[in-house]
Enzyme design. Structure first.
Site, short mmCIF file in Angstrom:
data_model
loop_
_atom_site.label_atom_id
_atom_site.label_comp_id
_atom_site.label_asym_id
_atom_site.label_seq_id
_atom_site.Cartn_x
_atom_site.Cartn_y
_atom_site.Cartn_z
N ASP A 183 57.94 21.89 10.06
CA ASP A 183 56.72 22.69 9.87
C ASP A 183 57.03 23.87 8.97
OD1 ASP A 183 53.93 23.37 10.41
OD2 ASP A 183 54.73 25.05 11.55
N TYR A 224 52.05 27.88 4.00
CA TYR A 224 51.93 26.94 2.90
C TYR A 224 50.52 26.90 2.31
CZ TYR A 224 56.43 24.53 3.79
OH TYR A 224 57.76 24.19 3.93
N CYS A 275 52.55 19.50 10.22
CA CYS A 275 51.81 20.49 9.42
C CYS A 275 50.77 19.73 8.62
CB CYS A 275 52.78 21.22 8.49
SG CYS A 275 52.00 22.33 7.29
N ASN A 276 49.50 20.04 8.82
CA ASN A 276 48.45 19.34 8.08
C ASN A 276 48.56 19.57 6.58
OD1 ASN A 276 47.16 20.00 10.93
ND2 ASN A 276 46.01 18.29 10.08
N THR A 277 48.86 20.79 6.19
CA THR A 277 48.96 21.11 4.77
C THR A 277 50.10 20.33 4.11
OG1 THR A 277 48.06 23.32 5.14
CG2 THR A 277 49.27 22.98 3.10
N CYS A 327 45.09 22.56 11.87
CA CYS A 327 46.33 23.25 11.52
C CYS A 327 47.12 23.39 12.81
CB CYS A 327 46.04 24.62 10.92
SG CYS A 327 47.53 25.64 10.68
N THR A 328 48.40 23.02 12.78
CA THR A 328 49.17 23.02 14.02
C THR A 328 49.43 24.42 14.56
OG1 THR A 328 51.23 22.83 12.72
CG2 THR A 328 50.27 20.80 13.62
N HIS A 329 49.21 25.45 13.75
CA HIS A 329 49.31 26.82 14.27
C HIS A 329 48.17 27.14 15.24
CE1 HIS A 329 52.17 27.53 10.96
NE2 HIS A 329 52.46 28.70 11.52
#
Length: 272
Positions: free
Chosen positions: A13, A45, A76-78, A189-191
């Site tokens: 990530d 990112y 991480c989606n991005t 978003c994993t955050h």
């Protein structure tokens, strides 16, 4: 280094976000070893170009491959949106699990016919997101309202999940979606799962389901390993190792946050 059942799972990530995936992987596969790589030196990112993101992610993948992992979750989606096709082309023997916004299950479950997606600017502005939305939502008559949660990744990285400023940002992003009748809120978003307590405060008593992709990603990871005969047969708890591009202090902070989040997740699961 040859890959075996006892080789670790790799998680990658940009920073803290992959904690949400890591916690579910560890919960669902407690006997697996895990190596978590965080690009803390270059997080976030979301505002970077595809070329920049791909270069950064390649570095993390190289490190995880050298560590002998048997599968890499691009948590991480991005990073998935920007780089997953390149990674699969360059590391043809490695298993990769990528993320895409969970529009499909949200569109399937919505009662109002309106789904909200909160992600990074890169993810919600991408062609991959447009195609996913068209295929699984708008194509079946479900409206999708996508919002870029600018500033939220930085808030998580700083540990500001409960700060008033963070809740104000969330209100700015979520309340317009609620006004449009959203009853499914996809965290792209994993955050953002680390912000769920604050998101629940914003939602109040509104009947909105928060869609966290982490459980499904962990299940998919387990299925892939099982299909390839790579699930460990150990019966002792696996250990997790945290590494990355940041300082030793940043990596230790990441490890502590991960353990705190896992404890919180365990307590939430016990409640429900």
């Amino acid at each position: 280094m040859s890959i075996t059942q006892d080789s670790p799972i790799g998680i990658l990530d940009s920073g803290m976000g992959g904690i949400s995936i890591w916690a579910e992987v560890v919960r669902q596969m407690p006997f697996e070893e895990v190596v978590y790589w965080a690009d803390s030196a270059h997080c976030p990112y979301g505002g970077r170009s595809r070329e920049e993101i791909t270069t950064l992610v390649r570095s993390g993948v190289s490190t995880l491959v050298e560590a002998g992992v048997k599968l890499i979750v691009v948590a991480c989606n991005t990073a998935t949106t920007a780089a997953i096709s390149t990674l699969r082309a360059e590391w043809t023997e490695m298993l990769f699990v990528g993320l895409e916004p969970a529009v499909k299950p949200a569109a399937r479950e919505t009662r109002s016919g309106v789904v909200g997606v909160l992600g990074t600017a890169y993810t919600v502005g991408s062609e991959m997101f447009r195609q996913t939305t068209e295929r699984y939502a708008t194509g079946i008559g479900v409206r999708v309202i996508a919002t870029a949660g600018n500033g939220l990744v930085e808030a998580v990285e700083k540990g500001w999940e409960d700060a008033p400023e963070t809740e104000r940002l969330l209100r700015d992003y979520i309340e317009p979606m609620l006004a449009e009748g959203v009853d499914e809120l996809v965290l792209a978003c994993t955050h953002f799962p680390l912000l769920i307590p604050a998101i629940r405060r914003v939602l109040g008593d509104r009947p909105v389901r928060i869609v966290d992709p982490a459980p499904a990603i962990a299940r998919h990871t387990a299925e892939l390993l099982r299909e390839r005969g790579l699930l460990t047969d150990r019966t002792s708890l696996g250990e997790s190792r945290f590494i990355g591009s940041g300082t030793a202090a940043e990596t230790e902070r990441l490890r502590k946050r991960a353990e705190q989040y896992r404890k919180h997740l365990t307590e939430e699961n016990l409640k429900h």
